[in-house]
Design an enzyme around this catalytic site. Structure first.
Site, PDB file in Angstrom:
ATOM      1  N   ASP A 284       0.797  -1.129  -0.015  1.00 25.25           N
ATOM      2  CA  ASP A 284       0.054   0.177  -0.011  1.00 25.25           C
ATOM      3  C   ASP A 284       0.769   1.243  -0.074  1.00 25.25           C
ATOM      4  O   ASP A 284       1.906   1.372   0.765  1.00 25.25           O
ATOM      5  CB  ASP A 284      -0.722  -0.103   1.425  1.00 25.25           C
ATOM      6  CG  ASP A 284      -1.880   1.036   1.641  1.00 25.25           C
ATOM      7  OD1 ASP A 284      -2.648   1.332   0.358  1.00 25.25           O
ATOM      8  OD2 ASP A 284      -1.734   1.889   2.341  1.00 25.25           O
ATOM      9  N   GLU A 326       0.786  -0.308  -5.114  1.00 27.87           N
ATOM     10  CA  GLU A 326      -0.035   0.689  -5.162  1.00 27.87           C
ATOM     11  C   GLU A 326       0.549   2.062  -4.986  1.00 27.87           C
ATOM     12  O   GLU A 326       0.696   2.481  -4.123  1.00 27.87           O
ATOM     13  CB  GLU A 326      -1.252   0.429  -4.037  1.00 27.87           C
ATOM     14  CG  GLU A 326      -2.384   1.150  -4.219  1.00 27.87           C
ATOM     15  CD  GLU A 326      -2.495   2.522  -3.422  1.00 27.87           C
ATOM     16  OE1 GLU A 326      -3.340   3.406  -3.405  1.00 27.87           O
ATOM     17  OE2 GLU A 326      -1.905   2.649  -2.239  1.00 27.87           O
TER      18      GLU A 326
HETATM   19  C1  GLC Z   1      -3.753   9.108  -3.044  1.00 29.62           C
HETATM   20  C2  GLC Z   1      -2.790   8.218  -2.491  1.00 29.62           C
HETATM   21  C3  GLC Z   1      -3.123   6.804  -2.782  1.00 29.62           C
HETATM   22  C4  GLC Z   1      -4.522   6.672  -1.919  1.00 29.62           C
HETATM   23  C5  GLC Z   1      -5.316   7.858  -2.326  1.00 29.62           C
HETATM   24  C6  GLC Z   1      -6.528   7.394  -1.270  1.00 29.62           C
HETATM   25  O1  GLC Z   1      -4.261   8.825  -4.507  1.00 29.62           O
HETATM   26  O2  GLC Z   1      -1.520   8.388  -3.647  1.00 29.62           O
HETATM   27  O3  GLC Z   1      -2.184   5.875  -2.354  1.00 29.62           O
HETATM   28  O4  GLC Z   1      -5.159   5.375  -2.239  1.00 29.62           O
HETATM   29  O5  GLC Z   1      -4.911   8.749  -2.148  1.00 29.62           O
HETATM   30  O6  GLC Z   1      -7.511   8.336  -1.641  1.00 29.62           O
HETATM   31  C1  GLC Z   2      -4.038   3.236   0.279  1.00 29.76           C
HETATM   32  C2  GLC Z   2      -5.455   2.932   0.297  1.00 29.76           C
HETATM   33  C3  GLC Z   2      -6.468   3.851   0.622  1.00 29.76           C
HETATM   34  C4  GLC Z   2      -5.833   4.367   2.208  1.00 29.76           C
HETATM   35  C5  GLC Z   2      -4.485   4.843   2.036  1.00 29.76           C
HETATM   36  C6  GLC Z   2      -3.699   5.183   3.331  1.00 29.76           C
HETATM   37  O1  GLC Z   2      -3.697   4.142  -0.731  1.00 29.76           O
HETATM   38  O2  GLC Z   2      -5.744   2.207  -0.949  1.00 29.76           O
HETATM   39  O3  GLC Z   2      -7.622   3.288   0.752  1.00 29.76           O
HETATM   40  O4  GLC Z   2      -6.589   5.457   2.584  1.00 29.76           O
HETATM   41  O5  GLC Z   2      -3.644   3.985   1.370  1.00 29.76           O
HETATM   42  O6  GLC Z   2      -3.422   3.813   4.019  1.00 29.76           O
END
Ligand code: GLC
Ligand code: GLC
Length: 650
Positions: A284, A326
């Site tokens: 993540d 991610e």
């Molecule tokens: C941003 C972050 C991503 C996260 C998202 C949540 O785009 O880069 O990691 O999932 O915010 O809204």
């Molecule tokens: C990732 C997840 C998002 C979360 C963020 C912080 O981007 O997809 O849902 O809010 O990380 O952990």
């Protein structure tokens, strides 16, 4: 590679490693460690070589790998060996994923076990179970604020339930994907608790500061992920009497990877889950792993070194386990998460294709493929043995992160075009039936992201509420069109649970004080299994979507050129409403499939002379999805409104 310094160190370490470790049968372990140690050592040294305790940490790193290797169940070691032999296994077109929340899908882990046949019915064979590690009751960010990395949240079950699920899935040839939240912990994690009590060892696990001097310096160049609910990147902790870095929510404390102890702890966590039978780990928020004053603290070089190191170590212990990055960042940055200056993936084998996702949403709103074509044209070529995770919707918001240069090439002004898209998805125009909600509005930058379920964003909610049959029909067509692209683009398609039966927005989050400010909850549904049963009743929306996706998945699995070997060519055609690409066999040129997608609400025409030899052999063209000949009139292919073809020469 053999290199004296690192090998001398490795020999020293192996001599020091506890006698119990040296007794075990470590043949395969040593072979892989030997192969990777030069890289592991160089990376570790680049990150931490200037510390006095470097050797001590290097020893602990190797010890961690050895222990985890010894604990790795035989059945998983066998699976590793199988995947080593069949190293392209994950590039195959036979994989189709789905992401889901356990509580929303099956209540708990046991309940999920009862629904495994649902995946098989649809053809899904890779299941991403959203975070289920222990986390606080309220301040959990949907599980992304972990308070214990080695326990399952008791609301969904126990570790035993998870290993049972993993076993059951393995027997059914279903892959299990789970998250490891590398970037931060919950403020209720024991490390945070200890830091709060003043323990300097654990304060060094996070970025903590007694005053605002350094935080203020950081803030000058950092962005905000949740500008509305968690503005700024630091939070004052009353008990600790210090500021702590919290890039996401104020209860998510960022881990300090300047400290090698943190890296080793998180490697241990990764290997722990690998040993529970998880096939693929979704890492993540990897773009955020390294913080540097004067930078945005995203996509830093060191974040990549950390990922390479984790990959090299994981290969030694559990080479069959893959990583998903991610990183929802720009196309030129996302590509780096496969690894730079390499031939095959050396960081994460899989990465979210957020670029493609956002571009498809642009095409939905504009009803043409202008920006989609430009965006895909400038998508950098990825490495071999690296693949995309292609998706339409996921649990997060949709960010309009296209490259401004592409937006300009498509003939738009970047700011006003983004404005249009947001308004479109919020349903602000008369001709827009979208029911999206704003997310992460940032008044400083003017940026807005979008929440909403797939069905509600393409007008199905409006259509059902108003009883408009034509809009219903169009919405279903768009849902299928978008999926036809993630199934054929190259990479692993990832469905989002509920989309396969047209699940609408769910407002119930508004009643929960911990969720009401976060509109992403509107598209994190609880599956209504009675409604899901309608997938068997012809004439229902559920049936229309589910049965079509099921067919598409079955057909995809038979089309070998849909496997991902970077065997795709974008075909530029005159008609701006069409998105056209060819998938081909690298060894047999004649074997190819032409994908044609029409984003317009009117039928569109494609002159076959624009696409090479297809014109000469037009009488032999079949659409693999329907099994029928497409509509061709005098060298012109007709593509129905919101329609698609997977064309092949019979
Ligand atoms: C941003 C972050 C991503 C996260 C998202 C949540 O785009 O880069 O990691 O999932 O915010 O809204
Ligand atoms: C990732 C997840 C998002 C979360 C963020 C912080 O981007 O997809 O849902 O809010 O990380 O952990």
């Amino acid at each position: 590679m053999y290199e004296q310094i690192s090998h001398t160190l490795l020999n020293d370490i192996l001599n020091q490693i506890k006698p119990e470790i040296s007794k075990a049968d470590l043949r395969h372990f040593y072979t892989r460690l030997g192969a990777n140690f030069y890289a592991i050592h160089s990376l570790f040294e680049k990150l931490y070589g200037d510390r006095d305790d470097f050797q001590e940490h290097a020893l602990r790193l190797v010890e961690t790998m050895a222990r985890k290797y010894i604990n790795r169940p035989e059945v998983l070691k066998d699976a590793d060996a199988g995947r080593e032999r069949d190293y392209n296994w994950f590039l195959s077109q036979k994989w189709v994923g789905m992401a889901l929340y356990v509580n929303g899908f099956g209540g708990d882990l046991k309940g999920m076990c009862n629904h495994l046949s649902y995946f098989q019915e649809l053809g899904v064979n890779m299941v991403h179970v959203m975070p289920i590690m222990e986390c606080p009751e309220g301040k959990s960010d949907g599980g992304y604020a972990v308070s214990n990395f080695r326990e399952i949240d008791e609301r969904v079950g126990s570790l035993e339930d998870l290993t049972r699920l993993a076993d059951e899935m393995r027997q059914r040839d279903l892959l299990l994907v789970m998250d490891v939240v590398l970037n931060h912990t919950s403020d209720e994690h024991e490390w945070a608790e200890k830091a709060r009590k003043g323990d300097p060892k654990y304060q060094d696990y996070y970025y903590t500061f007694e005053n605002r001097t350094v935080p203020d310096m950081f803030e000058q160049s950092m962005l905000e992920v949740f500008p509305q609910t968690a503005p700024g990147n630091f939070t004052w902790d009353e008990e600790m009497q210090r500021w702590v870095m919290t890039v996401f929510n104020n209860y998510q404390w960022d881990l300090n990877y300047n400290n090698p102890a943190v890296l080793i702890e998180m490697l241990d966590v990764i290997l722990f889950w690998a040993n529970q039978g998880v096939d693929v780990l979704r890492l993540d928020a990897v773009a955020f792993l390294w913080k540097k004053i004067g930078s945005t603290c995203q996509n830093e070089r060191e974040a990549h070194l950390i990922l390479q190191l984790l990959k090299d170590c994981c290969q030694v212990v559990a080479p069959g386990v893959l990583f998903i990055a991610e990183a929802i960042v720009s196309p030129s940055e996302v590509i780096k998460y496969f690894g730079e200056d390499a031939v095959i993936a050396k960081e994460c084998e899989i990465a979210y294709n957020a670029t493609f996702m956002a571009l498809m949403w642009d095409a939905v709103a504009t009803k043409n493929a202008k920006l989609l074509n430009h965006g895909i044209k400038s998508l950098p070529v990825k490495l071999d043995r690296a693949t995309w995770l292609n998706y339409v919707r996921c649990h997060d918001d949709i960010g309009l992160g296209f490259d401004d240069r592409d937006v300009i090439l498509a003939g738009y002004d970047p700011a006003s075009h983004r404005h249009f898209l947001v308004d479109y998805f919020l349903g602000k125009f008369e001709h827009s039936h979208a029911r999206g909600l704003p997310f992460g509005q940032n008044l400083k930058t003017g940026d807005t992201r979008i929440s909403g379920s797939l069905a509600s964003l393409v007008g199905l909610q409006y259509a059902i509420e108003t009883g408009d049959i034509e809009v219903t029909d169009n919405a279903i067509k768009v849902i299928l069109l978008l999926h036809s692209l993630i199934f054929s683009f190259g990479g692993i398609p990832l469905l989002y649970y509920g989309d396969e039966i047209g699940t609408l927005n769910d407002d119930s989050y508004l009643a929960n004080p911990y969720k009401m400010d976060d509109t992403r909850w509107v598209h994190r549904p609880t599956i209504n299994w009675e409604k899901a049963d309608l997938r068997n009743v012809p004439g229902t929306v559920e049936y229309a979507i589910f049965s079509a996706l099921k067919r598409m998945i079955a057909v995809r699995k038979e089309i070998e050129v849909f496997a991902d070997f970077n065997n795709r060519e974008l075909i530029e055609v005159d008609n701006p409403n069409l998105f056209v690409f060819e998938r081909y066999n690298l060894h047999r040129q004649a074997d190819h499939v032409l994908v044609v997608a029409n984003f317009n609400s009117e039928p569109q025409y494609l002159n076959l002379s624009e696409i090479g030899e297809w014109k000469q052999q037009q009488h032999q063209i079949v659409d693999l999805y329907t099994g029928k000949s497409p509509d061709i009139y005098k060298d012109t292919l007709v593509i129905p409104r919101f329609g698609f073809y997977w064309l092949h020469l019979a």
